[in-house]
Design a protein around this motif. Structure first.
Motif, PDB file in Angstrom:
ATOM      1  N   HIS A 105       0.832  -1.207   0.000  1.00  0.00           N
ATOM      2  CA  HIS A 105       0.000   0.000   0.000  1.00  0.00           C
ATOM      3  C   HIS A 105       0.866   1.257   0.000  1.00  0.00           C
ATOM      4  CE1 HIS A 105      -3.380  -2.521   2.052  1.00  0.00           C
ATOM      5  NE2 HIS A 105      -3.359  -2.672   0.738  1.00  0.00           N
ATOM      6  N   ARG A 106       0.465   2.225  -0.814  1.00  0.00           N
ATOM      7  CA  ARG A 106       1.128   3.519  -0.784  1.00  0.00           C
ATOM      8  C   ARG A 106       0.714   4.260   0.472  1.00  0.00           C
ATOM      9  NH1 ARG A 106       1.446   8.026  -5.675  1.00  0.00           N
ATOM     10  NH2 ARG A 106       2.335   9.707  -4.412  1.00  0.00           N
ATOM     11  N   MET A 107       1.702   4.781   1.206  1.00  0.00           N
ATOM     12  CA  MET A 107       1.458   5.412   2.492  1.00  0.00           C
ATOM     13  C   MET A 107       1.365   6.923   2.290  1.00  0.00           C
ATOM     14  SD  MET A 107       4.040   2.995   4.742  1.00  0.00           S
ATOM     15  CE  MET A 107       3.228   3.337   6.311  1.00  0.00           C
ATOM     16  N   LEU A 108       0.157   7.381   1.982  1.00  0.00           N
ATOM     17  CA  LEU A 108      -0.058   8.781   1.637  1.00  0.00           C
ATOM     18  C   LEU A 108       0.239   9.722   2.800  1.00  0.00           C
ATOM     19  CD1 LEU A 108      -3.362   8.395  -0.409  1.00  0.00           C
ATOM     20  CD2 LEU A 108      -1.031   8.670  -1.297  1.00  0.00           C
ATOM     21  N   GLU A 109       0.225   9.206   4.025  1.00  0.00           N
ATOM     22  CA  GLU A 109       0.467  10.065   5.181  1.00  0.00           C
ATOM     23  C   GLU A 109       1.944  10.430   5.330  1.00  0.00           C
ATOM     24  OE1 GLU A 109       0.829   5.821   6.720  1.00  0.00           O
ATOM     25  OE2 GLU A 109      -0.322   6.946   5.232  1.00  0.00           O
ATOM     26  N   LYS A 110       2.811   9.746   4.625  1.00  0.00           N
ATOM     27  CA  LYS A 110       4.241  10.045   4.699  1.00  0.00           C
ATOM     28  C   LYS A 110       4.548  11.238   3.787  1.00  0.00           C
ATOM     29  CE  LYS A 110       4.746   6.462   7.326  1.00  0.00           C
ATOM     30  NZ  LYS A 110       4.826   6.651   8.791  1.00  0.00           N
ATOM     31  N   ASP A 111       5.118  12.284   4.363  1.00  0.00           N
ATOM     32  CA  ASP A 111       5.369  13.530   3.648  1.00  0.00           C
ATOM     33  C   ASP A 111       6.863  13.837   3.713  1.00  0.00           C
ATOM     34  OD1 ASP A 111       5.110  15.925   2.347  1.00  0.00           O
ATOM     35  OD2 ASP A 111       4.357  17.015   4.088  1.00  0.00           O
ATOM     36  N   ILE A 112       7.598  13.363   2.708  1.00  0.00           N
ATOM     37  CA  ILE A 112       9.050  13.534   2.674  1.00  0.00           C
ATOM     38  C   ILE A 112       9.411  14.293   1.405  1.00  0.00           C
ATOM     39  CG2 ILE A 112      11.268  12.345   2.571  1.00  0.00           C
ATOM     40  CD1 ILE A 112      10.001  10.073   4.155  1.00  0.00           C
ATOM     41  N   PHE A 113      10.020  15.467   1.576  1.00  0.00           N
ATOM     42  CA  PHE A 113      10.336  16.342   0.451  1.00  0.00           C
ATOM     43  C   PHE A 113      11.738  16.895   0.666  1.00  0.00           C
ATOM     44  CE2 PHE A 113       9.991  19.941  -2.419  1.00  0.00           C
ATOM     45  CZ  PHE A 113       9.221  19.423  -3.462  1.00  0.00           C
ATOM     46  N   ALA A 114      12.685  16.492  -0.177  1.00  0.00           N
ATOM     47  CA  ALA A 114      14.085  16.879  -0.005  1.00  0.00           C
ATOM     48  C   ALA A 114      14.297  18.338  -0.367  1.00  0.00           C
ATOM     49  CB  ALA A 114      14.977  15.982  -0.856  1.00  0.00           C
ATOM     50  N   ASP A 140      13.497  10.429   9.266  1.00  0.00           N
ATOM     51  CA  ASP A 140      12.782   9.409  10.028  1.00  0.00           C
ATOM     52  C   ASP A 140      11.479   9.146   9.289  1.00  0.00           C
ATOM     53  OD1 ASP A 140      11.370   7.847  11.788  1.00  0.00           O
ATOM     54  OD2 ASP A 140      11.282   9.341  13.392  1.00  0.00           O
ATOM     55  N   ILE A 141      11.390   8.003   8.598  1.00  0.00           N
ATOM     56  CA  ILE A 141      10.207   7.708   7.784  1.00  0.00           C
ATOM     57  C   ILE A 141       8.958   7.629   8.647  1.00  0.00           C
ATOM     58  CG2 ILE A 141       9.152   6.051   6.196  1.00  0.00           C
ATOM     59  CD1 ILE A 141      11.910   5.223   5.317  1.00  0.00           C
ATOM     60  N   GLU A 142       9.101   7.067   9.825  1.00  0.00           N
ATOM     61  CA  GLU A 142       7.944   6.869  10.695  1.00  0.00           C
ATOM     62  C   GLU A 142       7.225   8.189  10.973  1.00  0.00           C
ATOM     63  OE1 GLU A 142       5.439   4.292  12.917  1.00  0.00           O
ATOM     64  OE2 GLU A 142       7.104   3.832  11.562  1.00  0.00           O
ATOM     65  N   ASN A 143       7.998   9.262  11.165  1.00  0.00           N
ATOM     66  CA  ASN A 143       7.415  10.550  11.529  1.00  0.00           C
ATOM     67  C   ASN A 143       7.542  11.602  10.429  1.00  0.00           C
ATOM     68  OD1 ASN A 143       6.716   9.942  14.414  1.00  0.00           O
ATOM     69  ND2 ASN A 143       8.920   9.572  14.528  1.00  0.00           N
ATOM     70  N   SER A 144       8.024  11.210   9.250  1.00  0.00           N
ATOM     71  CA  SER A 144       8.222  12.141   8.133  1.00  0.00           C
ATOM     72  C   SER A 144       9.012  13.371   8.577  1.00  0.00           C
ATOM     73  CB  SER A 144       6.873  12.578   7.548  1.00  0.00           C
ATOM     74  OG  SER A 144       6.171  11.473   7.031  1.00  0.00           O
ATOM     75  N   LEU A 145      10.118  13.136   9.282  1.00  0.00           N
ATOM     76  CA  LEU A 145      10.897  14.214   9.875  1.00  0.00           C
ATOM     77  C   LEU A 145      12.352  14.114   9.452  1.00  0.00           C
ATOM     78  CD1 LEU A 145      10.998  16.576  11.952  1.00  0.00           C
ATOM     79  CD2 LEU A 145      11.546  14.838  13.687  1.00  0.00           C
ATOM     80  N   CYS A 146      12.916  15.220   8.973  1.00  0.00           N
ATOM     81  CA  CYS A 146      14.340  15.276   8.663  1.00  0.00           C
ATOM     82  C   CYS A 146      15.101  15.478   9.968  1.00  0.00           C
ATOM     83  CB  CYS A 146      14.643  16.411   7.686  1.00  0.00           C
ATOM     84  SG  CYS A 146      16.377  16.482   7.164  1.00  0.00           S
ATOM     85  N   VAL A 147      15.911  14.498  10.351  1.00  0.00           N
ATOM     86  CA  VAL A 147      16.571  14.530  11.654  1.00  0.00           C
ATOM     87  C   VAL A 147      18.016  15.003  11.583  1.00  0.00           C
ATOM     88  CG1 VAL A 147      15.076  12.749  12.612  1.00  0.00           C
ATOM     89  CG2 VAL A 147      17.193  12.087  11.468  1.00  0.00           C
TER      90      VAL A 147
END
Length: 210
Positions: A105-114, A140-147
């Motif tokens: 399944h595509r995880m639409l809730e993940k918001d990762i933008f470089a 961090d993929i789980e939280n869509s956060l650049c750490v």
């Protein structure tokens, strides 16, 4: 391989153990996970087979990935499949699409933008490593956060970018388009099922591609 098969070889004996078919198209990527074998074909079909040694391989899951297999970047991990297109006109060269590697399944809730065009990527469990411009971004993929951002102090020549990333349990290695190699030790601390990353820049290896 280009003959539309995945071949399992014994490194010790150099003998062919299994030939797996069913993609109907040439294979672009193969990834061996702890209990699964995954591959991606030029048709966009992504397949996952259960893996318990070369004698115990069974089809488990197949799903389509919309991005162009011939131009996009992809990284396959135990929990996620990360894909970044390569269309600079629509900004898909900076956006990462995440799929669940267990369900497809595509995880639409993940918001990762470089912050810059993605040239390469790798996954280690939940962290996603992106070669974006002349830096390595860790998300961090789980939280869509650049750490973290590694290499923000790089001073490369004009038009030099991160061209390749390799991540192990112990270190992160990145290569610039000039051939220079940078690496950092990687220490994982697991607390409450979250992976905390500690990075320390060590040195630069001069490695010419010429």
């Amino acid at each position: 391989s280009l003959d539309q098969s995945v071949r399992v070889w014994s490194v010790e004996s150099s003998s062919l153990l299994r030939v797996l078919r069913g993609s109907g198209c040439p294979i672009l990527l193969v990834k061996l996970l702890p209990d699964r074998l995954a591959w991606w074909a030029t048709s966009g079909m992504f397949q996952v087979w259960s893996w318990n040694g070369p004698e115990n391989i069974e089809p488990q899951l197949r799903f389509n990935i919309d991005e162009d297999p011939l131009s996009c970047n992809i990284a396959v991990g135990e929990h996620y499949v990360a894909v970044a297109g390569n269309d600079v006109y629509s900004n898909t060269d900076r956006e990462v699409v995440i799929y669940n590697s267990h369900t497809g399944h595509r995880m639409l809730e993940k918001d990762i933008f470089a912050s810059a065009q993605i040239q390469c990527m790798d996954i280690q469990c939940h962290p996603l490593f992106l070669g974006a411009g002349c830096s390595v971004e860790i998300w961090d993929i789980e939280n869509s956060l650049c750490v973290a951002v590694l290499g923000s102090n790089f001073k490369p020549s004009l038009n030099q970018t991160i061209k390749n990333i390799c991540v192990s349990d112990f270190q992160v290695v990145a290569m610039l388009s000039s051939g220079n190699i940078f690496y950092w030790p990687l220490h994982n601390l697991v607390k409450k099922n979250m992976t905390i990353l500690r990075f320390r820049y060590i040195t630069t290896l001069k490695h010419s591609l010429e």
